[in-house]
Design a protein around this motif. Structure first.
Motif, PDB file in Angstrom:
ATOM      1  N   ILE A   1     104.799 -66.800  22.951  1.00 25.62           N
ATOM      2  CA  ILE A   1     104.971 -66.299  21.578  1.00 25.62           C
ATOM      3  C   ILE A   1     104.980 -67.460  20.592  1.00 25.62           C
ATOM      4  O   ILE A   1     104.235 -67.480  19.617  1.00 25.62           O
TER       5      ILE A   1
ATOM      6  N   ARG B   1     111.236 -62.236  31.855  1.00 24.28           N
ATOM      7  CA  ARG B   1     110.938 -61.996  30.446  1.00 24.28           C
ATOM      8  C   ARG B   1     110.391 -63.242  29.757  1.00 24.28           C
ATOM      9  O   ARG B   1     110.735 -64.357  30.085  1.00 24.28           O
TER      10      ARG B   1
ATOM     11  N   TYR C   1     115.560 -66.984  25.465  1.00 21.34           N
ATOM     12  CA  TYR C   1     116.998 -66.824  25.188  1.00 21.34           C
ATOM     13  C   TYR C   1     117.768 -66.000  26.217  1.00 21.34           C
ATOM     14  O   TYR C   1     118.976 -65.889  26.142  1.00 21.34           O
TER      15      TYR C   1
ATOM     16  N   GLY D   1     111.426 -53.751  26.248  1.00 24.51           N
ATOM     17  CA  GLY D   1     112.001 -54.836  27.043  1.00 24.51           C
ATOM     18  C   GLY D   1     113.254 -55.337  26.369  1.00 24.51           C
ATOM     19  O   GLY D   1     113.460 -55.142  25.162  1.00 24.51           O
TER      20      GLY D   1
ATOM     21  N   ALA E   1     113.932 -54.070  22.539  1.00 21.11           N
ATOM     22  CA  ALA E   1     112.996 -53.589  21.531  1.00 21.11           C
ATOM     23  C   ALA E   1     111.953 -52.726  22.225  1.00 21.11           C
ATOM     24  O   ALA E   1     111.423 -53.098  23.271  1.00 21.11           O
TER      25      ALA E   1
ATOM     26  N   GLY F   1     108.282 -50.828  22.020  1.00 23.31           N
ATOM     27  CA  GLY F   1     107.013 -50.887  21.298  1.00 23.31           C
ATOM     28  C   GLY F   1     106.687 -49.481  20.814  1.00 23.31           C
ATOM     29  O   GLY F   1     106.337 -48.614  21.601  1.00 23.31           O
TER      30      GLY F   1
HETATM   31  P1  HAM Z   1     109.283 -58.193  23.987  1.00 19.13           P
HETATM   32  O1  HAM Z   1     109.263 -57.844  25.432  1.00 19.13           O
HETATM   33  O2  HAM Z   1     108.519 -59.378  23.567  1.00 19.13           O
HETATM   34  O3  HAM Z   1     110.817 -58.354  23.608  1.00 19.13           O
HETATM   35  O4  HAM Z   1     108.797 -56.942  23.149  1.00 19.13           O
HETATM   36  C1  HAM Z   1     109.414 -55.687  23.320  1.00 19.13           C
HETATM   37  C2  HAM Z   1     108.392 -54.576  23.327  1.00 19.13           C
HETATM   38  O5  HAM Z   1     107.564 -54.663  22.167  1.00 19.13           O
HETATM   39  C3  HAM Z   1     107.408 -54.648  24.481  1.00 19.13           C
HETATM   40  O6  HAM Z   1     107.959 -54.075  25.644  1.00 19.13           O
HETATM   41  C4  HAM Z   1     106.258 -53.825  23.950  1.00 19.13           C
HETATM   42  O7  HAM Z   1     106.523 -52.443  24.125  1.00 19.13           O
HETATM   43  C5  HAM Z   1     106.284 -54.153  22.480  1.00 19.13           C
HETATM   44  N1  HAM Z   1     105.251 -55.153  22.182  1.00 19.13           N
HETATM   45  C6  HAM Z   1     105.325 -56.488  22.343  1.00 19.13           C
HETATM   46  N2  HAM Z   1     104.171 -57.076  21.956  1.00 19.13           N
HETATM   47  C7  HAM Z   1     103.357 -56.083  21.531  1.00 19.13           C
HETATM   48  C8  HAM Z   1     102.027 -56.026  20.987  1.00 19.13           C
HETATM   49  N3  HAM Z   1     101.316 -57.130  20.773  1.00 19.13           N
HETATM   50  N4  HAM Z   1     101.509 -54.823  20.675  1.00 19.13           N
HETATM   51  C9  HAM Z   1     102.229 -53.685  20.855  1.00 19.13           C
HETATM   52  N5  HAM Z   1     103.481 -53.677  21.350  1.00 19.13           N
HETATM   53  C10 HAM Z   1     104.040 -54.853  21.679  1.00 19.13           C
HETATM   54  C11 HAM Z   1     111.285 -58.633  22.368  1.00 19.13           C
HETATM   55  O8  HAM Z   1     110.595 -58.607  21.377  1.00 19.13           O
HETATM   56  C12 HAM Z   1     112.770 -58.873  22.319  1.00 19.13           C
HETATM   57  N6  HAM Z   1     113.146 -59.213  20.919  1.00 19.13           N
HETATM   58  C13 HAM Z   1     113.540 -57.667  22.809  1.00 19.13           C
HETATM   59  C14 HAM Z   1     114.993 -57.886  22.790  1.00 19.13           C
HETATM   60  C15 HAM Z   1     115.868 -57.412  21.888  1.00 19.13           C
HETATM   61  N7  HAM Z   1     115.679 -58.600  23.665  1.00 19.13           N
HETATM   62  C16 HAM Z   1     116.965 -58.595  23.339  1.00 19.13           C
HETATM   63  N8  HAM Z   1     117.077 -57.894  22.244  1.00 19.13           N
END
Ligand code: HAM
Length: 556
Positions: free
Chosen positions: A62, A396, A400, A421, A443, A445
């Motif tokens: 990322i 993951r 963090y 996730g 979060a 998607g």
């Molecule tokens: P992440 O796994 O990077 O976690 O994203 C969480 C969800 O966002 C993914 O499972 C997916 O459903 C969706 N997602 C990610 N990238 C894309 C993309 N390019 N297009 C469509 N959907 C996408 C996080 O973002 C962490 N902040 C989650 C978290 C919250 N962990 C602790 N607190």
């Protein structure tokens, strides 16, 4: 013809009827969050780049490849330049009359300021408060570049002084334009009558690097720290819904602007933020939410990446194991094997998969506390009847995480199968300069929730039916028709008001195309008698219905 502009690659427009499904998902999520006592947080869509570098981790995909980052334009500090110029060129302040805003001539002063002159240098001493004849030595403008606007400002200023009707201002000298030596002089600028001078020094405030948020956890924790939410001594339960941005290769379920529905539970350890019950509660809430959304067939994959110390230990074990096999892996893995071996487990390159499958698992590097924490999470899930599978590779893609990590996956999504996730991040607050504030969150998607739901049988994006199309016969009945539509809409029905200029045949065609279940005819006779003609498109049956019974009849 000029080229047509399209939405940028990886972004898209969301249109009805699909947006009705988006709204339903968001409404269901809000309702579930409310029952679990979460409140909404809205953080800015862009943040200082350092937040993500420090929070999410420099070595993650990322941060290293996918962020939309820009330098927020340098700011020209005009006052700094004026002060410096005065100090160097007019050490005797009296002669300048400290005249950034006053020539002791109120009318001219305001006029000069209005045209954009920055400084009036006077010769001779004027006594404040008294209007003595002034001897203007020069008018000066300061700019970040030489522009025709600045030249024009000076010339206009010169005209004002020359034309001073009271002749209080005299002996006019130079028009001078001062620009930083660091900027090139643009050749197309009119320099007649104006002295352009370059001036040494640093007159630009350093720019700030900004990034469109690629995720929202770092922003939420930044807000938690900034607003000292930890000082309440309470657990903060916060949810968010909004767009995120990652420059990934677009494909089904993967976009460059995508939407997340997420939540975070964070607080001081004294508020119970480290408890495994928080993890279990979040997971149980997610199972409930997915069920209420109507998503059938999800799988909860669960793992623990341990404490920071466990991770460090596992990184060493992995690093050692990778020495032999890394040269056979992709270039990214070869680099990660040295810099951040844990990230090797995120690799998606097919040829690397058998090698990764044979690597040591993190479960064997967990200490007793981490093992006990994980056991307590699974025990609570068992008690709540939430099914899960252990996935040892689930570390993951963000740096963090500590202890619990999880994903809910769905078979209908193909390669991008993670619906959501999340995990625990006990050290994130400290990593971005805050107090100890363990937390856990996730979060989802939203784009992927929509895809999954649309892929399910009998899913209608917008389940509210268009019950009727109201067709006025003749333009004279348009207003009566709008009044009828208003009545029906007030009783909660979705109806479409037609157009009186349409012939009856056309009204029927438009009504059928619109998807309306019935058509209501409003002609002069119907208006006078209060008895409307209604035709049901599915059965072909035509009925006469009194106006007062129409709403009930249409919903039958
Ligand atoms: P992440 O796994 O990077 O976690 O994203 C969480 C969800 O966002 C993914 O499972 C997916 O459903 C969706 N997602 C990610 N990238 C894309 C993309 N390019 N297009 C469509 N959907 C996408 C996080 O973002 C962490 N902040 C989650 C978290 C919250 N962990 C602790 N607190």
């Amino acid at each position: 013809m000029s080229q047509t502009l399209k939405a940028v690659r990886g972004t898209r427009d969301l249109l009805p009827p699909e947006t009705a499904l988006w709204n339903r998902i968001e409404a269901t999520a809000r309702a579930v969050f409310a029952r679990y006592n979460f409140g909404e947080i809205r953080t800015p869509i862009f943040e200082d780049t350092g937040l993500f570098a420090r929070g999410v981790g420099e070595e993650t995909d990322i941060v290293s490849k996918e962020m939309y980052t820009w330098s927020d334009g340098e700011r020209f500090e005009k006052h700094k330049m004026i002060d410096e110029w005065l100090k160097r060129n007019k050490p005797d302040g009296a002669h300048v009359q400290a005249n950034r805003s006053s020539v002791e001539h109120p009318v001219i002063e305001a006029q000069l300021r209005a045209v954009g002159v920055d400084l009036v240098v006077m010769r001779g001493v004027a006594i404040p408060g008294q209007q003595l004849p002034g001897y203007v030595d020069e008018l000066v403008c300061f700019g970040p570049v030489v522009s025709n606007d600045l030249v024009l400002a000076l010339k206009k200023g010169g005209e004002l002084v020359r034309n001073d009707r009271n002749r209080e201002l005299r002996a006019f000298g130079n028009l001078r334009l001062i620009v930083p030596a660091s900027v090139p002089l643009t050749p197309w600028v009119d320099r007649s009558e104006v002295i352009v001078e370059q001036f040494d020094g640093e007159f630009f405030a350093s720019s700030q690097s900004l990034t469109l948020r690629p995720e929202n956890t770092a922003g939420v924790v930044r807000a938690y720290i900034e607003h000292k939410l930890g000082e309440t001594g309470q657990l903060q339960k916060l949810f968010y819904i909004g767009p995120q941005f990652r420059r990934e290769r677009p494909q089904k379920g993967r976009y460059r602007q995508f939407w997340q529905i997420g939540a975070e539970v964070i607080g001081p350890p004294s508020a119970g933020s480290e408890s495994p019950l928080r993890d279990a509660e979040v997971l149980e809430m997610l199972a409930t939410l997915l069920d209420e959304l109507g998503i059938a067939g999800w799988t909860l994959e669960l793992n623990s990446v341990g404490s920071a110390a466990d991770r460090a230990r596992y990184n060493d074990v992995l690093r050692a194991a990778l020495v032999e096999v890394a040269p056979k892996m992709c270039v990214d893995c070869q680099r990660r094997a040295v810099t951040n071996p844990l990230r090797v487990l995120d690799c998606k390159v097919p040829e690397d998969q058998p090698i990764i499958a044979a690597l040591p698992v993190i479960a064997d590097s967990l200490d007793e506390d981490s093992k006990a924490h994980f056991a307590a999470v699974t025990a609570a899930l068992d008690a709540a009847g939430v099914p899960y599978v252990r996935n040892h590779r689930l570390v993951r893609g963000l740096d963090y995480y500590t202890r619990t990590t999880f994903e809910f996956t769905h078979g209908g999504l193909g390669a991008q199968n993670a619906l959501l996730g999340g995990g625990r991040y006990d050290g994130l607050s400290e990593a971005i300069g805050g107090p100890k504030a363990p937390g856990i969150g996730f979060a989802m998607g939203e784009d992927r929730l929509v895809l999954t739901l649309l892929g399910q049988p009998n899913e209608k994006p917008d389940p509210l039916p268009l019950v009727a199309y109201l067709a006025p016969i003749g333009e004279g009945l348009n207003s009566a028709n709008i009044a009828l539509a208003s009545e029906l809409r007030k009783s909660g029905l979705r109806v479409e008001a037609g157009e009186g200029s349409f012939r009856l045949k056309k009204s029927f065609e438009v009504a059928e195309k619109s998807g309306a279940q019935k058509i209501v005819i409003l002609g002069e006779d119907e208006l006078a008698s209060g008895i409307l003609t209604v035709k049901d498109f599915a059965t072909g049956v035509q009925s006469k219905v009194p106006r007062g019974e129409l709403a009930d009849f249409l919903t039958k």
